[in-house]
Structure formats: C-alpha cells, structure tokens
Design an enzyme around this catalytic site. Structure first.
Site, PDB file in Angstrom:
ATOM      1  N   CYS A  15      16.852  65.461  -6.907  1.00 43.78           N
ATOM      2  CA  CYS A  15      16.765  64.571  -8.068  1.00 43.78           C
ATOM      3  C   CYS A  15      15.367  63.960  -8.127  1.00 43.78           C
ATOM      4  O   CYS A  15      14.876  63.424  -7.126  1.00 43.78           O
ATOM      5  CB  CYS A  15      17.810  63.474  -7.946  1.00 43.78           C
ATOM      6  SG  CYS A  15      17.626  62.161  -9.171  1.00 43.78           S
ATOM      7  N   SER A  25      30.378  60.430  -2.132  1.00 45.15           N
ATOM      8  CA  SER A  25      29.422  60.046  -3.177  1.00 45.15           C
ATOM      9  C   SER A  25      29.302  58.530  -3.228  1.00 45.15           C
ATOM     10  O   SER A  25      30.256  57.827  -3.582  1.00 45.15           O
ATOM     11  CB  SER A  25      29.882  60.577  -4.537  1.00 45.15           C
ATOM     12  OG  SER A  25      29.181  59.938  -5.587  1.00 45.15           O
ATOM     13  N   SER A  26      28.123  58.020  -2.885  1.00 47.97           N
ATOM     14  CA  SER A  26      27.911  56.572  -2.876  1.00 47.97           C
ATOM     15  C   SER A  26      28.112  55.973  -4.261  1.00 47.97           C
ATOM     16  O   SER A  26      28.774  54.950  -4.416  1.00 47.97           O
ATOM     17  CB  SER A  26      26.504  56.257  -2.361  1.00 47.97           C
ATOM     18  OG  SER A  26      26.261  54.878  -2.387  1.00 47.97           O
ATOM     19  N   GLU A  29      20.747  60.443   1.274  1.00 44.95           N
ATOM     20  CA  GLU A  29      19.494  60.001   0.660  1.00 44.95           C
ATOM     21  C   GLU A  29      18.728  59.052   1.585  1.00 44.95           C
ATOM     22  O   GLU A  29      17.500  59.125   1.688  1.00 44.95           O
ATOM     23  CB  GLU A  29      19.780  59.315  -0.673  1.00 44.95           C
ATOM     24  CG  GLU A  29      18.529  58.921  -1.429  1.00 44.95           C
ATOM     25  CD  GLU A  29      18.821  58.133  -2.690  1.00 44.95           C
ATOM     26  OE1 GLU A  29      17.966  57.321  -3.087  1.00 44.95           O
ATOM     27  OE2 GLU A  29      19.912  58.318  -3.277  1.00 44.95           O
ATOM     28  N   HIS A  50      23.991  57.691   4.715  1.00 44.01           N
ATOM     29  CA  HIS A  50      23.972  58.379   3.423  1.00 44.01           C
ATOM     30  C   HIS A  50      22.832  59.404   3.421  1.00 44.01           C
ATOM     31  O   HIS A  50      21.730  59.116   3.906  1.00 44.01           O
ATOM     32  CB  HIS A  50      23.770  57.362   2.293  1.00 44.01           C
ATOM     33  CG  HIS A  50      23.930  57.952   0.926  1.00 44.01           C
ATOM     34  ND1 HIS A  50      22.906  58.622   0.287  1.00 44.01           N
ATOM     35  CD2 HIS A  50      24.992  57.995   0.081  1.00 44.01           C
ATOM     36  CE1 HIS A  50      23.332  59.042  -0.895  1.00 44.01           C
ATOM     37  NE2 HIS A  50      24.591  58.675  -1.041  1.00 44.01           N
ATOM     38  N   SER A  58      26.900  62.763 -10.682  1.00 40.96           N
ATOM     39  CA  SER A  58      26.674  64.204 -10.569  1.00 40.96           C
ATOM     40  C   SER A  58      27.948  65.023 -10.732  1.00 40.96           C
ATOM     41  O   SER A  58      27.943  66.234 -10.511  1.00 40.96           O
ATOM     42  CB  SER A  58      26.023  64.532  -9.211  1.00 40.96           C
ATOM     43  OG  SER A  58      26.834  64.063  -8.155  1.00 40.96           O
ATOM     44  N   CYS A  78      19.164  54.699 -10.035  1.00 40.54           N
ATOM     45  CA  CYS A  78      19.333  55.766 -11.022  1.00 40.54           C
ATOM     46  C   CYS A  78      19.882  55.203 -12.340  1.00 40.54           C
ATOM     47  O   CYS A  78      20.865  54.475 -12.361  1.00 40.54           O
ATOM     48  CB  CYS A  78      20.286  56.805 -10.435  1.00 40.54           C
ATOM     49  SG  CYS A  78      20.913  57.999 -11.609  1.00 40.54           S
TER      50      CYS A  78
END
Length: 222
Positions: free
Chosen positions: A9, A137-138, A39, A37, A182, A109
C-alpha cells in the site's frame, strides 16, 4: 528474470520512508501501533534497534521516558488505527515533547478513517452490526470497536465464509454492514445474499464522503 509487482500500500510505503528519513536526519522515532502487526514489524524493520520505540496505548505514552530521546524526536503511526485512539496518544506526546516532528500528512489510511466515520453514524441506528474482514486485520477489529462505542453493543467481525448467526439476524429490524479496508466488495454482497435467504430485505446505503484518492499503477503495468 522474474516478473514482480510491488503491491505494498502506498500509504504504508509513505510511513516507511518517513521513518527512514527521520532516522537519517538523526531523529529518535516513536511509532504508534500494535505490537506484532505486520505493518508495525515492517516499519520497525527499516530502522536500527534503539532508534525506534513502539507505543500502543495512552498509558505507554504517559510512561515514556523523555530523557532517552534527546532533542530530536518524531512520530509515525500505523495506518490502520482508530483516529480517536491516536488523537489522545499524540496529544500526550506533544505535551512531553513540545518540538516533536509530526507527519507532513496524516498517516492513517483515508479508507480506514472514512469507514470509521460511517460506522459512527450508522451503528446507533442498528440492532446488530457486521464487519466483514479477517481476524488478523487491525482496521477490521477497530471497526467493531467503533461500532460498539457508538451504540451498537451487538457488533461482530464476520471472517470470510463464517456461518452467520441467522437466529439473531431474523430478530433484528435494522442491521449495519461494513467491511475492512481491503475486503473485496463481493464478500459484502455474499453476506447480503445470505441474509436475503432468510429475511425480507430493503437496503439503504449511507454515504459519508466520496473517495477521490487514486494511486498510479507501477510503470510496467501502464
């Protein structure tokens, strides 16, 4: 001679580059995010040990030791956090480090933010609320939290292909549905189709904002 496409992303890449730039310029970095996480692991992996500190909660921010950071401090955030959660943490950091360097643009985001704002408006009207998304998924987990805080206690995460609680659904007058940033739209439609098998359904789409952000395709795909 493998053909590959970098599907990271662009907003995550932005955070990576920010962290790298701060480190290069001699700043100590504070990363607001959730330990473990992907990311967060990726962002911390860009920076040498000792130059980046992870904080997860308001308590972490309150307890952070200012004397180990020196004069030059900057912060970045995981892109899929709740706007409300990061706001409180950032306020504490700015009090502790008056000269802390902020991101040029918000790291969180825009798709995550827009979904959270929509959930805040929809959840108080609903008897039950579904978030379609993955358990790891956070941003999907945060949407469930936002829905509960906004007034729909009966809010749940629905992972892909999980059996729906039909007995509970048929007792409801209004059901809210959103998805992780997503999650493919088809999964939302599949959920609606399954509910239609058991209930008479009328739908209302709540629009908070029109998303106009676009990203360029990699050159070799143009």
């Amino acid at each position: 001679k493998i053909f590959y496409v970098d599907a990271t992303c662009p907003l995550v890449t932005k955070v990576h580059k920010e962290a790298e730039r701060h480190n290069k310029n001699g700043y100590k970095i504070i990363l607001i995010g959730h330990r473990g996480h992907p990311e967060v692991i990726g962002t911390m992996g860009q920076i040498p040990n000792g130059n980046i500190t992870l904080i997860e909660t308001i308590e972490d921010a309150k307890n952070i030791k200012t004397d180990k950071f020196g004069k030059f401090v900057a912060y970045v955030t995981q892109t899929t956090l709740s706007v409300d959660d990061t706001k409180d943490i950032i306020e504490i950091l700015k009090k502790k480090f008056p000269n802390i360097k902020s991101p040029i643009k918000e790291d969180i985001c825009y798709a995550t933010t827009n979904r959270q704002e929509a959930v805040k408006k929809i959840a108080p009207l609903c008897d039950m609320f579904f978030v379609v998304g993955s358990k790891n998924s956070s941003n999907s987990q945060r949407l469930v939290e936002v829905a509960k805080k906004s007034g729909c206690v009966n809010s749940v995460l629905i992972p892909f292909n999980e059996k729906l609680p039909i007995d509970s659904i048929i007792k409801c007058n209004k059901i809210g549905i959103t998805s992780g940033a997503s999650a493919p739209e088809q999964l939302v439609q599949n959920l609606i189709s399954e509910i239609k098998k058991h209930c008479n359904v009328s739908m209302e789409e709540i629009v908070i904002t029109k998303e106009s952000v676009t990203f360029k395709l990699p050159k070799h795909l143009n």
